[in-house]
Scaffold this motif. Structure first.
Motif, short mmCIF file in Angstrom:
data_model
loop_
_atom_site.label_atom_id
_atom_site.label_comp_id
_atom_site.label_asym_id
_atom_site.label_seq_id
_atom_site.Cartn_x
_atom_site.Cartn_y
_atom_site.Cartn_z
N LEU A 275 0.81 -1.21 0.00
CA LEU A 275 0.00 0.00 0.00
C LEU A 275 0.85 1.27 0.00
CD1 LEU A 275 -2.73 1.49 0.29
CD2 LEU A 275 -2.52 1.17 2.77
N ALA A 276 1.88 1.30 0.85
CA ALA A 276 2.68 2.52 0.99
C ALA A 276 3.35 2.91 -0.33
CB ALA A 276 3.72 2.33 2.08
N SER A 277 3.92 1.95 -1.05
CA SER A 277 4.62 2.26 -2.29
C SER A 277 3.63 2.73 -3.36
CB SER A 277 5.40 1.05 -2.79
OG SER A 277 4.53 -0.03 -3.09
N LEU A 278 2.43 2.16 -3.37
CA LEU A 278 1.42 2.59 -4.34
C LEU A 278 0.92 4.00 -4.02
CD1 LEU A 278 -0.61 -0.72 -4.76
CD2 LEU A 278 0.88 0.37 -6.46
N ARG A 279 0.75 4.29 -2.73
CA ARG A 279 0.33 5.64 -2.33
C ARG A 279 1.42 6.66 -2.68
NH1 ARG A 279 -3.81 5.92 1.63
NH2 ARG A 279 -5.60 4.91 0.65
N SER A 283 0.98 9.82 -5.11
CA SER A 283 1.22 11.21 -4.71
C SER A 283 2.29 11.88 -5.55
CB SER A 283 1.60 11.25 -3.22
OG SER A 283 2.83 10.58 -3.00
N SER A 284 3.20 11.08 -6.12
CA SER A 284 4.28 11.68 -6.92
C SER A 284 3.73 12.39 -8.15
CB SER A 284 5.28 10.60 -7.34
OG SER A 284 4.72 9.72 -8.28
#
Length: 288
Positions: A275-279, A283-284
């Motif tokens: 989840l964190a890497s996809l978020r 956001s990038s």
């Protein structure tokens, strides 16, 4: 290295290739995270997961390939898939190979059971003529686009016509072009040893909890001569056992708090789903 080439290399390596079967994409991610080098997909767990039905040729080619696509897309390791009987005759076999290639599988097996097939450890199996299966294998080999896409041949003849016929079929299937041979459901270690002594091909073992074949450690399977081993139902059976336990806890106690030590929790599961890497990726784009 392409996943097809990697799978072929892993089968040819001296160390036995251990391929747990993923009943769904989450299981596939856990298989990869644990450190296994390849993952497999079977008709039994797919039928159970998608339909809640037994392995009696109920899952269609479309359903199998969609499931394979989702699992292949969830991991970076190669996927070895179940092509059933090829889902029909010669032309069906060719389409089956093409569809599994497009789904992202690195290889697949087809079997010589008479349609509708059943799980190889069930009773009442029937097999087609050897010549018919040889034609299917040749068609499968010709249909693949990637020459490293692994075509495996499974024979269920041992339980139907005996071990001599099973071994003869296995060798003829290898001569027809199969990259890997799978003699289904030997019932003793002695049969497993004989198969590997007399079949002139890389071989696959299958280990089913409660099935007909003895459960042996992977190093012992390697010593016997197997090049690869699949565990078709381990993740499915473990998941079903755990789900049943938590539901019984909820039914009888009105809470799942007593099962907390037997679960992956919210934050850990989100980490597994990345989840964190996809978020962060999401956001990038907002910062541009």
């Amino acid at each position: 290295m392409r996943k097809t080439s990697l799978l072929k290399k892993l089968i040819q390596d001296d160390e036995i290739l251990v391929m747990p079967v993923a009943h769904d994409a989450t299981a596939a991610k856990l298989i990869e995270l644990t450190g296994f080098k390849a993952v497999s997909l079977g008709g039994y767990p797919t039928t159970a997961t998608l339909l809640g039905k037994p392995d009696l040729s109920l899952a269609t080619l479309t359903e199998m390939c969609t499931h394979a696509k989702n699992i292949a897309g969830a991991v970076d390791i190669p996927l070895f898939a179940d092509g059933d009987t090829g889902h029909g005759g010669i032309i069906n076999v060719m389409r089956t190979v093409s569809e599994f290639e497009r789904a992202g599988a690195a290889g697949m097996f087809i079997e010589d059971q008479l349609f509708p097939k059943r799980c190889g450890h069930m009773e009442g199996k029937e097999v087609i003529e050897t010549s018919e299966m040889i034609a299917k294998i040749k068609a499968a080999v010709d249909a693949r686009v990637d020459p490293d896409f692994v075509i495996a041949a499974r024979t269920d003849a041992l339980a139907v016509t005996g071990i001599e016929d099973a071994i003869e079929r296995a060798n003829r299937y290898r001569e027809a072009g199969a990259d890997l041979i799978y003699v289904e459901a030997p019932t003793t270690k002695e049969e497993m040893i004989r198969i590997n002594r007399e079949v002139n091909a890389p071989t696959l073992a299958v280990q089913i909890e409660g099935g007909k074949t003895p459960l042996l450690p992977t190093n012992e399977l390697q010593e016997i001569g197997y090049n690869a081993v699949a565990y078709p139902l381990s993740t499915l059976y473990a998941a079903a056992f755990a789900v049943r336990n938590v539901l019984e806890e909820l039914m009888h106690k009105g809470t799942t708090s007593g099962c907390m030590d037997k679960m992956i929790h919210f934050n850990e599961f989100n980490q597994l789903m990345e989840l964190a890497s996809l978020r962060e990726k999401e956001s990038s784009y907002s910062k541009i």
